[in-house]
Enzyme design. Sequence first.
Site, PDB file in Angstrom:
ATOM      1  N   LYS A   1      47.511  50.486  41.384  1.00 26.20           N
ATOM      2  CA  LYS A   1      46.192  49.960  41.015  1.00 26.20           C
ATOM      3  C   LYS A   1      45.672  50.632  39.753  1.00 26.20           C
ATOM      4  O   LYS A   1      45.098  49.973  38.870  1.00 26.20           O
ATOM      5  CB  LYS A   1      45.187  50.112  42.166  1.00 26.20           C
TER       6      LYS A   1
ATOM      7  N   HIS B   1      43.611  36.157  47.367  1.00 29.35           N
ATOM      8  CA  HIS B   1      42.165  36.290  47.551  1.00 29.35           C
ATOM      9  C   HIS B   1      41.407  34.978  47.352  1.00 29.35           C
ATOM     10  O   HIS B   1      40.319  34.811  47.907  1.00 29.35           O
ATOM     11  CB  HIS B   1      41.598  37.359  46.610  1.00 29.35           C
TER      12      HIS B   1
ATOM     13  N   GLU C   1      39.054  42.869  34.030  1.00 28.47           N
ATOM     14  CA  GLU C   1      39.711  41.647  34.489  1.00 28.47           C
ATOM     15  C   GLU C   1      39.674  40.509  33.472  1.00 28.47           C
ATOM     16  O   GLU C   1      39.282  39.381  33.788  1.00 28.47           O
ATOM     17  CB  GLU C   1      39.100  41.185  35.828  1.00 28.47           C
TER      18      GLU C   1
ATOM     19  N   HIS D   1      39.223  34.610  50.306  1.00 24.48           N
ATOM     20  CA  HIS D   1      37.757  34.623  50.213  1.00 24.48           C
ATOM     21  C   HIS D   1      37.170  33.325  50.782  1.00 24.48           C
ATOM     22  O   HIS D   1      36.078  33.332  51.373  1.00 24.48           O
ATOM     23  CB  HIS D   1      37.316  34.815  48.756  1.00 24.48           C
TER      24      HIS D   1
ATOM     25  N   HIS E   1      38.503  41.312  55.883  1.00 27.20           N
ATOM     26  CA  HIS E   1      38.972  41.006  54.533  1.00 27.20           C
ATOM     27  C   HIS E   1      40.513  41.042  54.460  1.00 27.20           C
ATOM     28  O   HIS E   1      41.145  40.113  53.943  1.00 27.20           O
ATOM     29  CB  HIS E   1      38.366  41.991  53.536  1.00 27.20           C
TER      30      HIS E   1
ATOM     31  N   ARG F   1      19.094  52.699  36.433  1.00 30.87           N
ATOM     32  CA  ARG F   1      20.077  52.166  35.466  1.00 30.87           C
ATOM     33  C   ARG F   1      21.399  52.924  35.448  1.00 30.87           C
ATOM     34  O   ARG F   1      22.147  52.854  34.475  1.00 30.87           O
ATOM     35  CB  ARG F   1      19.483  52.099  34.060  1.00 30.87           C
TER      36      ARG F   1
ATOM     37  N   LYS G   1      35.178  48.030  40.944  1.00 31.18           N
ATOM     38  CA  LYS G   1      34.509  46.776  41.323  1.00 31.18           C
ATOM     39  C   LYS G   1      33.516  47.112  42.430  1.00 31.18           C
ATOM     40  O   LYS G   1      33.897  47.628  43.480  1.00 31.18           O
ATOM     41  CB  LYS G   1      35.515  45.746  41.838  1.00 31.18           C
TER      42      LYS G   1
ATOM     43  N   GLU H   1      46.600  44.818  51.843  1.00 32.76           N
ATOM     44  CA  GLU H   1      46.468  45.135  50.406  1.00 32.76           C
ATOM     45  C   GLU H   1      47.640  46.011  49.944  1.00 32.76           C
ATOM     46  O   GLU H   1      48.035  45.951  48.778  1.00 32.76           O
ATOM     47  CB  GLU H   1      45.125  45.832  50.131  1.00 32.76           C
TER      48      GLU H   1
ATOM     49  N   ARG I   1      44.487  42.287  35.416  1.00 31.94           N
ATOM     50  CA  ARG I   1      43.805  42.742  36.644  1.00 31.94           C
ATOM     51  C   ARG I   1      43.666  41.615  37.666  1.00 31.94           C
ATOM     52  O   ARG I   1      43.636  41.872  38.872  1.00 31.94           O
ATOM     53  CB  ARG I   1      42.434  43.357  36.318  1.00 31.94           C
TER      54      ARG I   1
ATOM     55  N   ASN J   1      44.218  39.974  42.677  1.00 37.47           N
ATOM     56  CA  ASN J   1      43.558  38.947  43.483  1.00 37.47           C
ATOM     57  C   ASN J   1      44.562  38.055  44.225  1.00 37.47           C
ATOM     58  O   ASN J   1      44.183  37.031  44.794  1.00 37.47           O
ATOM     59  CB  ASN J   1      42.694  38.081  42.572  1.00 37.47           C
TER      60      ASN J   1
END
Length: 366
Positions: free
Chosen positions: A224, A245, A234, A249, A262, A118, A140, A182, A238, A242
């Site tokens: 960032k 993206h 987000e 993606h 990527h 956990r 993330k 990026e 935030r 993206n």
Amino acid sequence: MQTLKVDLGERSYPIHIGEGLLDQPELLAPHIAGRQVAIISNETVAPLYLERLSRSLAAYSVISVILPDGEAFKNWETLQLIFDGLLTARHDRRTTVVALGGGVIGDMAGFAAACYQRGVDFIQVPTTLLSQVDSSVGGKTGINHPLGKNMVGAFYQPNAVLIDTATLNTLPPRELSAGLAEVIKYGLICDEPFLTWLEEHVDALRNLDQVALTEAISRSCAAKALVVNADERESGVRATLNLGHTFGHAIETHMGYGVWLHGEAVAAGTVMALEMSQRLGWISVQERDRGIRLFQRAGLPVIPPEEMTEADFLEHMAIDKKVIDGRLRLVLLRRMGEAVVTDDYPKEILQATLGADYRALAQLKG
Ligand SMILES: NC(=O)c1ccc[n+]([C@@H]2O[C@H](COP(=O)([O-])OP(=O)(O)OC[C@H]3O[C@@H](n4cnc5c(N)ncnc54)[C@H](O)[C@@H]3O)[C@@H](O)[C@H]2O)c1
Ligand SMILES: O=C(O)C(=O)C[C@@H](O)[C@H](O)[C@H](O)COP(=O)(O)O
Ligand SMILES: [Zn+2]
């Protein structure tokens, strides 16, 4: 060495940036609470840097878990190998997971750290430009699903980020360019003067000039960190990280993970976002072309895959994590250096963007 900070109250952490940091145990020690450390790396990075990092961790009981290399392995089966390694070595709740590698290793090791018993401590040691400017910062973590990128994961912040810029000396040029996608993103979304700096330094960056790389990494991490400080999970700003993206993606998922890197998919996807922003009248043709030219100079693709139809894009984009109540929110440019997240656009403009002639646009700039 420079040190930046991600400011999240009790969960704040440093980002150390400099040459040779792998050999500085004093940067790691303050972030390791117990005696056990698990370094997660892959079969490409481990032969290059595992021994040096292990030497810096000689005061601890260290195991390493070496994963297969590639985006295609960012999945459940590979994640399980990390748990296998931790349990076999009887690592307890006070273990510290250290990610040594690019964004794939960082995302998976971070997710494993979030889940193992956990939640255990976690340090990022990113070794690609992309992971140094983006994925190691902000928490993330996760894995891909065959139906969509990063669809299973958790927000889980590291205790520290250690960026040894000298590791970039062994990075293949294609991977360096992917990282630049990026970097350019930050200029487009929040720092127009950085775009001008990048236009002046893109060749130096591609030639691995350490001064230019350090400047690009620290400006990117600072940008960032500010966004993450303001909106860790987000719910607002935030999502501007993206940019490109949603289209990108879709490309990665459709083409098969790892076929397009990527950063390459983000570059082509950002060109689509530039095109849509121009069609909405928010940026000029000259500004759109300025962005395209910079991606080209960085060695990045600016044309989406020929085989992808509008329907293919729409199908994948419908699964994007920014979809709310069936409405697709897109990150677009209100102006150069300012991004917005919006679902308020005419459907025809999205369709025209998906059907635009990117080959012609690319030739214009060539
Ligand atoms: N968590 C986030 O906020 C975030 C942000 C951006 C991207 N990502 C994710 O990051 C991943 C992409 O990361 P990436 O571009 O680093 O790819 P990657 O992790 O696949 O690394 C690229 C390649 O470079 C190799 N490599 C790594 N360091 C090296 C070095 N110093 N010398 C030689 N080879 C080296 C790797 O083994 C790999 O083959 C994607 O899965 C993407 O979704 C996450
Ligand atoms: O940190 C963020 O927030 C980002 O969006 C950074 C992106 O560059 C990165 O690719 C991220 O993994 C994308 O997140 P996702 O939630 O769209 O999967
Ligand atoms: Zn990204």
